[in-house]
Design a protein around this motif. Structure first.
Motif, PDB file in Angstrom:
ATOM      1  N   ASP A  12      75.388  80.979  24.613  1.00  0.00           N
ATOM      2  CA  ASP A  12      76.014  81.462  23.385  1.00  0.00           C
ATOM      3  C   ASP A  12      75.382  80.868  22.137  1.00  0.00           C
ATOM      4  O   ASP A  12      75.617  81.354  21.036  1.00  0.00           O
ATOM      5  CB  ASP A  12      77.517  81.098  23.393  1.00  0.00           C
ATOM      6  CG  ASP A  12      78.234  81.808  24.523  1.00  0.00           C
ATOM      7  OD1 ASP A  12      78.099  83.033  24.630  1.00  0.00           O
ATOM      8  OD2 ASP A  12      78.917  81.116  25.311  1.00  0.00           O
ATOM      9  N   TRP A  13      74.593  79.807  22.310  1.00  0.00           N
ATOM     10  CA  TRP A  13      74.089  79.086  21.143  1.00  0.00           C
ATOM     11  C   TRP A  13      72.755  78.461  21.515  1.00  0.00           C
ATOM     12  O   TRP A  13      72.605  77.917  22.612  1.00  0.00           O
ATOM     13  CB  TRP A  13      75.108  78.023  20.730  1.00  0.00           C
ATOM     14  CG  TRP A  13      74.786  77.268  19.502  1.00  0.00           C
ATOM     15  CD1 TRP A  13      74.360  75.980  19.430  1.00  0.00           C
ATOM     16  CD2 TRP A  13      74.861  77.726  18.169  1.00  0.00           C
ATOM     17  NE1 TRP A  13      74.158  75.606  18.135  1.00  0.00           N
ATOM     18  CE2 TRP A  13      74.468  76.679  17.326  1.00  0.00           C
ATOM     19  CE3 TRP A  13      75.221  78.937  17.580  1.00  0.00           C
ATOM     20  CZ2 TRP A  13      74.419  76.788  15.939  1.00  0.00           C
ATOM     21  CZ3 TRP A  13      75.181  79.048  16.210  1.00  0.00           C
ATOM     22  CH2 TRP A  13      74.783  77.972  15.414  1.00  0.00           C
ATOM     23  N   ALA A  14      71.809  78.480  20.631  1.00  0.00           N
ATOM     24  CA  ALA A  14      70.468  77.968  20.924  1.00  0.00           C
ATOM     25  C   ALA A  14      70.444  76.459  21.164  1.00  0.00           C
ATOM     26  O   ALA A  14      69.515  75.946  21.777  1.00  0.00           O
ATOM     27  CB  ALA A  14      69.520  78.322  19.791  1.00  0.00           C
ATOM     28  N   SER A  15      71.462  75.747  20.705  1.00  0.00           N
ATOM     29  CA  SER A  15      71.473  74.286  20.832  1.00  0.00           C
ATOM     30  C   SER A  15      72.274  73.775  22.016  1.00  0.00           C
ATOM     31  O   SER A  15      72.496  72.581  22.129  1.00  0.00           O
ATOM     32  CB  SER A  15      72.055  73.680  19.551  1.00  0.00           C
ATOM     33  OG  SER A  15      71.231  73.990  18.460  1.00  0.00           O
ATOM     34  N   SER A  16      72.723  74.669  22.889  1.00  0.00           N
ATOM     35  CA  SER A  16      73.534  74.209  24.020  1.00  0.00           C
ATOM     36  C   SER A  16      72.939  74.679  25.346  1.00  0.00           C
ATOM     37  O   SER A  16      72.154  75.610  25.402  1.00  0.00           O
ATOM     38  CB  SER A  16      74.975  74.731  23.884  1.00  0.00           C
ATOM     39  OG  SER A  16      74.986  76.140  23.979  1.00  0.00           O
TER      40      SER A  16
END
Length: 134
Positions: A12-16
């Motif tokens: 859902d998120w590029a940082s996770s």
């Protein structure tokens, strides 16, 4: 069976670290192979791989089939007039594109109508292995 994993999506998120993932595959079967049997073999393979993971054993992958389904086809084995005409057209186009006739045994050239262009790409576009659009 020929299998292509053509699309992978997840997270859902590029940082996770992704908490979910989906992938789309294209399954191609050979002439004479049964569609339902081949699909079950793929399902069994995915289930066997998932059984090696504690998480996936408890949360098995969901498999959804969609899109076009057709039995395997071989232009090489098709002796109908349209197939013969297609083979002759392919040979003529190969001559135009490459400047040389097809090989006497051109079974591999007839697998797809794009393949002869891929083989001839280096001659047509120096410095490139294939046409830039292929």
């Amino acid at each position: 069976m020929n299998l292509n994993i053509g699309r992978i999506e997840g997270g859902d998120w590029a940082s996770s670290v992704p908490a979910w993932s989906t992938f789309d595959v294209r399954m191609e079967i050979y002439p004479g192979d049964d569609l339902d049997t081949s699909e079950q073999k793929l399902r069994d393979c995915i289930a066997a791989a998932a059984s090696g993971s504690d998480y996936l054993r408890e949360n098995p992958p969901e498999i959804v089939c969609h899109g076009f389904r057709a039995e395997g086809y071989s232009l090489e084995r098709d002796t109908s007039e349209p197939a013969t005409n297609a083979g002759e057209l392919l040979a003529a186009m190969h001559q135009i594109v490459s400047g040389s006739p097809t090989r006497a045994d051109h079974r591999h050239d007839r697998c797809t109508f794009l393949r002869p262009l891929r083989h001839a790409g280096a001659r047509l576009w120096p410095g490139r292995r294939t046409h830039p659009w292929l």
